[in-house]
Each structure stands twice: as structure tokens, then as C-alpha cells.
Design an enzyme around this catalytic site. Structure first.
Site, PDB file in Angstrom:
ATOM      1  N   GLN A   1      37.504  46.358  42.805  1.00  0.00           N
ATOM      2  CA  GLN A   1      36.067  46.070  42.719  1.00  0.00           C
ATOM      3  C   GLN A   1      35.304  46.429  43.998  1.00  0.00           C
ATOM      4  O   GLN A   1      34.127  46.141  44.116  1.00  0.00           O
ATOM      5  CB  GLN A   1      35.837  44.609  42.349  1.00  0.00           C
ATOM      6  CG  GLN A   1      36.219  43.583  43.396  1.00  0.00           C
ATOM      7  CD  GLN A   1      36.155  42.157  42.862  1.00  0.00           C
ATOM      8  OE1 GLN A   1      36.988  41.735  42.079  1.00  0.00           O
ATOM      9  NE2 GLN A   1      35.126  41.418  43.273  1.00  0.00           N
TER      10      GLN A   1
ATOM     11  N   MET B   1      38.725  35.332  45.774  1.00  0.00           N
ATOM     12  CA  MET B   1      39.303  36.345  46.667  1.00  0.00           C
ATOM     13  C   MET B   1      39.642  35.694  48.011  1.00  0.00           C
ATOM     14  O   MET B   1      39.796  36.393  49.024  1.00  0.00           O
ATOM     15  CB  MET B   1      38.334  37.510  46.851  1.00  0.00           C
ATOM     16  CG  MET B   1      38.050  38.217  45.521  1.00  0.00           C
ATOM     17  SD  MET B   1      37.592  39.943  45.695  1.00  0.00           S
ATOM     18  CE  MET B   1      36.102  39.798  46.622  1.00  0.00           C
ATOM     19  N   GLY B   2      39.733  34.363  48.016  1.00  0.00           N
ATOM     20  CA  GLY B   2      40.105  33.662  49.242  1.00  0.00           C
ATOM     21  C   GLY B   2      38.937  33.493  50.185  1.00  0.00           C
ATOM     22  O   GLY B   2      37.782  33.604  49.790  1.00  0.00           O
TER      23      GLY B   2
ATOM     24  N   LYS C   1      26.498  31.602  41.816  1.00  0.00           N
ATOM     25  CA  LYS C   1      25.887  32.379  42.899  1.00  0.00           C
ATOM     26  C   LYS C   1      25.839  33.858  42.541  1.00  0.00           C
ATOM     27  O   LYS C   1      24.861  34.533  42.780  1.00  0.00           O
ATOM     28  CB  LYS C   1      26.648  32.194  44.197  1.00  0.00           C
ATOM     29  CG  LYS C   1      25.878  32.798  45.337  1.00  0.00           C
ATOM     30  CD  LYS C   1      26.670  32.911  46.579  1.00  0.00           C
ATOM     31  CE  LYS C   1      26.343  34.218  47.207  1.00  0.00           C
ATOM     32  NZ  LYS C   1      27.482  35.031  47.463  1.00  0.00           N
TER      33      LYS C   1
ATOM     34  N   GLY D   1      31.361  30.732  39.954  1.00  0.00           N
ATOM     35  CA  GLY D   1      30.138  30.281  40.628  1.00  0.00           C
ATOM     36  C   GLY D   1      28.905  30.967  40.059  1.00  0.00           C
ATOM     37  O   GLY D   1      28.948  32.151  39.726  1.00  0.00           O
TER      38      GLY D   1
ATOM     39  N   SER E   1      28.485  31.855  51.331  1.00  0.00           N
ATOM     40  CA  SER E   1      29.162  33.100  50.988  1.00  0.00           C
ATOM     41  C   SER E   1      30.131  33.460  52.106  1.00  0.00           C
ATOM     42  O   SER E   1      29.845  33.200  53.288  1.00  0.00           O
ATOM     43  CB  SER E   1      28.127  34.218  50.833  1.00  0.00           C
ATOM     44  OG  SER E   1      28.767  35.473  50.843  1.00  0.00           O
ATOM     45  N   SER E   2      31.231  34.097  51.711  1.00  0.00           N
ATOM     46  CA  SER E   2      32.191  34.574  52.721  1.00  0.00           C
ATOM     47  C   SER E   2      31.530  35.588  53.650  1.00  0.00           C
ATOM     48  O   SER E   2      31.972  35.790  54.770  1.00  0.00           O
ATOM     49  CB  SER E   2      33.381  35.241  52.040  1.00  0.00           C
ATOM     50  OG  SER E   2      33.964  34.348  51.137  1.00  0.00           O
ATOM     51  N   ARG E   3      30.477  36.235  53.170  1.00  0.00           N
ATOM     52  CA  ARG E   3      29.827  37.268  53.990  1.00  0.00           C
ATOM     53  C   ARG E   3      28.927  36.707  55.068  1.00  0.00           C
ATOM     54  O   ARG E   3      28.523  37.440  55.976  1.00  0.00           O
ATOM     55  CB  ARG E   3      28.973  38.169  53.114  1.00  0.00           C
ATOM     56  CG  ARG E   3      29.783  38.949  52.145  1.00  0.00           C
ATOM     57  CD  ARG E   3      28.892  39.676  51.204  1.00  0.00           C
ATOM     58  NE  ARG E   3      29.713  40.346  50.208  1.00  0.00           N
ATOM     59  CZ  ARG E   3      29.356  41.416  49.573  1.00  0.00           C
ATOM     60  NH1 ARG E   3      28.205  41.971  49.813  1.00  0.00           N
ATOM     61  NH2 ARG E   3      30.143  41.944  48.676  1.00  0.00           N
TER      62      ARG E   3
ATOM     63  N   HIS F   1      33.532  27.413  46.822  1.00  0.00           N
ATOM     64  CA  HIS F   1      34.771  27.545  46.035  1.00  0.00           C
ATOM     65  C   HIS F   1      35.354  26.163  45.722  1.00  0.00           C
ATOM     66  O   HIS F   1      35.855  25.924  44.621  1.00  0.00           O
ATOM     67  CB  HIS F   1      35.833  28.330  46.817  1.00  0.00           C
ATOM     68  CG  HIS F   1      35.459  29.742  47.142  1.00  0.00           C
ATOM     69  ND1 HIS F   1      35.130  30.155  48.402  1.00  0.00           N
ATOM     70  CD2 HIS F   1      35.380  30.836  46.341  1.00  0.00           C
ATOM     71  CE1 HIS F   1      34.872  31.456  48.395  1.00  0.00           C
ATOM     72  NE2 HIS F   1      35.002  31.890  47.154  1.00  0.00           N
TER      73      HIS F   1
HETATM   74  O1  PAF Z   1      33.773  36.288  42.591  1.00  0.00           O
HETATM   75  C1  PAF Z   1      34.844  36.694  43.083  1.00  0.00           C
HETATM   76  O2  PAF Z   1      35.332  36.169  44.079  1.00  0.00           O
HETATM   77  C2  PAF Z   1      35.550  37.879  42.431  1.00  0.00           C
HETATM   78  O3  PAF Z   1      34.645  38.806  41.949  1.00  0.00           O
HETATM   79  C3  PAF Z   1      36.547  37.445  41.350  1.00  0.00           C
HETATM   80  C4  PAF Z   1      35.846  36.784  40.171  1.00  0.00           C
HETATM   81  C5  PAF Z   1      37.585  36.508  41.931  1.00  0.00           C
HETATM   82  C6  PAF Z   1      37.288  38.686  40.808  1.00  0.00           C
HETATM   83  O4  PAF Z   1      38.001  39.329  41.808  1.00  0.00           O
END
Ligand code: PAF
Length: 294
Positions: free
Chosen positions: A72, A41-42, A162, A160, A198-200, A48
Site C-alpha cells: 500500500q 501497521m504498528g 480517522k 479507525g 497519527s503515527s505521522r 489504536h
Molecule cells: O490503517 C492502517 O493502518 C492500514 O491501512 C491497515 C488497515 C492496517 C492495512 O494495512
């Protein structure tokens, strides 16, 4: 299609259009190239990039995707605020030698709208642990991952570890639906103090960040106890939860589970995973580690 170039040679093709990417990949496939998908998701970080590196070791062509999948995100989860860092992400992907990037918009992925979108629902493992706190989340994940797998038709897909529950659900979905790919898990990338990347993490205050590795430390303590013969998982979970809450984090769950089906572990199970999720203010942190009882 946007072509990202450096010194006049193409380094990564970026596609917004699904059909065009498929046409390109079809030609690669006909040439006998093995294709890997890394779905994201960037807001890419070292975790990543480790997925891209693993994908490059295992395939000839690496396709990454960046799509902040609205399907999601729950109603109380802020899809708009999810960090979008496209230019930096492209630079990172190029530096790792990623070949293609799929970067569709919402209309491209869900042309009939999200409400009308056919869904993929994995009936096991999705209403427990993270699924219990995030109703509908895994349906959004399995739906978008199925679409991405159908678009790219890779030989392998790297996710991942994670998000262990996500990995387990995707493995199960791929098996149940006879999807002909190998799903590969890549180890959790950690900061120097052990906090899972994590991005968070960017949403943590300085004070929260200074103690955020407690989740990992606590899990290590549980794993050590289990590896030295402790089988009282409920007691271990309770003690670990108390440690988390004493540090003023809000506990979502800490659980010793069977690594594959995510059922609570029994004394005879061998392949175990400790899963955990905690909140620092509104930031949800997840982590997990593997443990093999003696
Ligand atoms: O793990 C993620 O970043 C997302 O859940 C994924 C697998 C790209 C699906 O949107």
C-alpha cells in the site's frame, strides 16, 4: 509462535505463522468465542488502543495484527522509514488485554512476491481524494485486509474513522464480496488541541506541530456553516483551502462528500462528511468530521 508472558502467565500470544494462528483461532471459534480483528501497521498510539478497547467490548477474543504492508506504499512513499516500535507496541497491546497478535513478515504474507500477489481491487471510491494522490494505495489496503480477514475469520473488524475513505472502501469491499463480518468504525482520537492522532505526527517539526490542528479547526468551521444552513459547498471548500494555504500548508484536498459513497455532496444529501488532506513539508495529514445538514 512467541509467547509474551508476565510473571509466568501468558498474557499475549504473538504469531508470525498464519497457519498456527488459524489453528488456535479455530479452537476458540469451536468454543463459541466471538473474535474481533484490529489490523494495524504498528507504531501504536492512543487511537489504536481505542480500537482494541472497542473490540474488547464487542467480542470475546481480540486479535491485533502488525504488518507494515509494502503493497500500500507508493514508489515515492518511504516504506523503510515507517516507524517500527514492536516492543513498545506489544507492551501497549498487553496493557489493553489484547489476546493474540499476528506479526507476519513479508514472505509469510506474500510468499509468491508482491508482483505475483492476487489483488483485490475496489473499483469505486479508490481513485478520488486520498486515492488520487496515492495511486494503488487502496488496492494494497483492500488486498492485505482481505488476507487478514481470511486468516483471522473474525466476527467483527474494527477500523479507525480517522481514515474515513479507507473505512468506506473496506465496507464497500466487504459488502461487494459478501464477507460475513461486521465492519465497525471507531471515532477519531485527538490530541488536546484537536489534531487527529497519527503515527505521522512524529515527523512534524515543532513549528508545524504548533499549527497542525488548523485542519481540524477549519473543518469545524465548515461544519458549523453547513449545520446553520450554508449549502454552497464549493465556496466553503475554497475559503477553507485558502485558510490552509495562508498558514503555509500545502492543500491536497478539502471536500464535502456523501459519507457512504464519497461522491461530492449535493444540496439534498443528509449524511455528509468533510474530508481533508494537507501537507506540512513532506508529512501528509488527513482528517474528517461528520455533519448533518438541517
Ligand atoms: O490503517 C492502517 O493502518 C492500514 O491501512 C491497515 C488497515 C492496517 C492495512 O494495512
Amino acid at each position: 509462535m512467541v509467547v509474551v508472558t508476565e510473571e509466568n502467565f501468558v498474557v499475549m500470544d504473538v504469531y508470525q505463522n498464519i497457519v498456527k494462528l488459524r489453528t488456535t483461532l479455530e479452537a476458540q471459534r469451536t468454543n463459541g468465542q466471538r473474535i474481533a480483528l484490529v489490523a494495524t501497521m504498528g507504531n501504536l498510539h492512543e487511537g489504536h488502543l481505542a480500537l482494541i478497547r472497542l473490540a474488547k467490548q464487542r467480542a470475546d477474543i481480540v486479535v491485533a495484527s502488525i504488518f507494515v504492508n509494502p503493497l500500500q506504499f507508493g514508489l515515492n512513499e518511504n516504506w523503510e522509514q515507517y516507524p517500527r516500535t514492536f516492543d513498545e507496541d506489544c507492551a501497549k497491546l498487553i496493557s489493553e488485554g489484547c489476546d493474540y497478535l499476528l506479526h507476519p513478515d513479508e514472505r509469510e504474507m506474500y510468499p509468491n512476491g508482491m508482483a505475483e500477489q492476487t489483488r483485490v481491487f475496489c473499483s469505486t471510491m479508490t481513485d478520488v481524494w486520498c486515492g488520487a494522490s496515492r495511486p494503488g494505495h487502496f488496492e494494497g489496503v483492500t488486498t492485505v485486509v482481505t488476507k487478514l480477514l481470511n486468516i483471522v475469520q473474525p466476527n467483527i473488524a474494527v477500523f479507525g474513522e480517522k481514515d474515513w475513505q479507507q473505512l468506506a472502501v473496506i465496507r464497500r469491499m466487504a459488502a461487494d464480496l459478501c464477507v460475513s463480518i461486521e465492519v465497525i468504525g471507531a471515532p477519531v482520537a485527538r490530541d488536546t488541541d484537536g489534531l487527529a492522532l497519527s503515527s505521522r505526527n512524529r515527523f512534524l517539526t515543532k513549528q508545524e506541530r504548533s499549527k497542525a490542528n488548523l485542519l481540524y479547526e477549519t473543518m469545524l468551521g465548515m461544519a458549523k456553516a453547513i449545520a446553520t444552513g450554508d449549502r454552497d459547498y464549493l465556496k466553503l471548500q475554497k475559503q477553507a483551502g485558502e485558510r490552509i494555504e495562508a498558514a503555509k500548508f500545502r492543500l491536497d484536498y478539502l471536500a464535502v462528500v456523501h459519507a457512504e459513497d464519497l461522491e461530492p455532496a449535493t444540496a439534498v444529501d443528509k449524511d455528509l462528511r468533510i474530508l481533508g488532506a494537507i501537507y506540512a513539508s513532506n508529512t501528509r495529514l488527513i482528517d474528517n468530521i461528520g455533519v448533518q445538514p438541517v
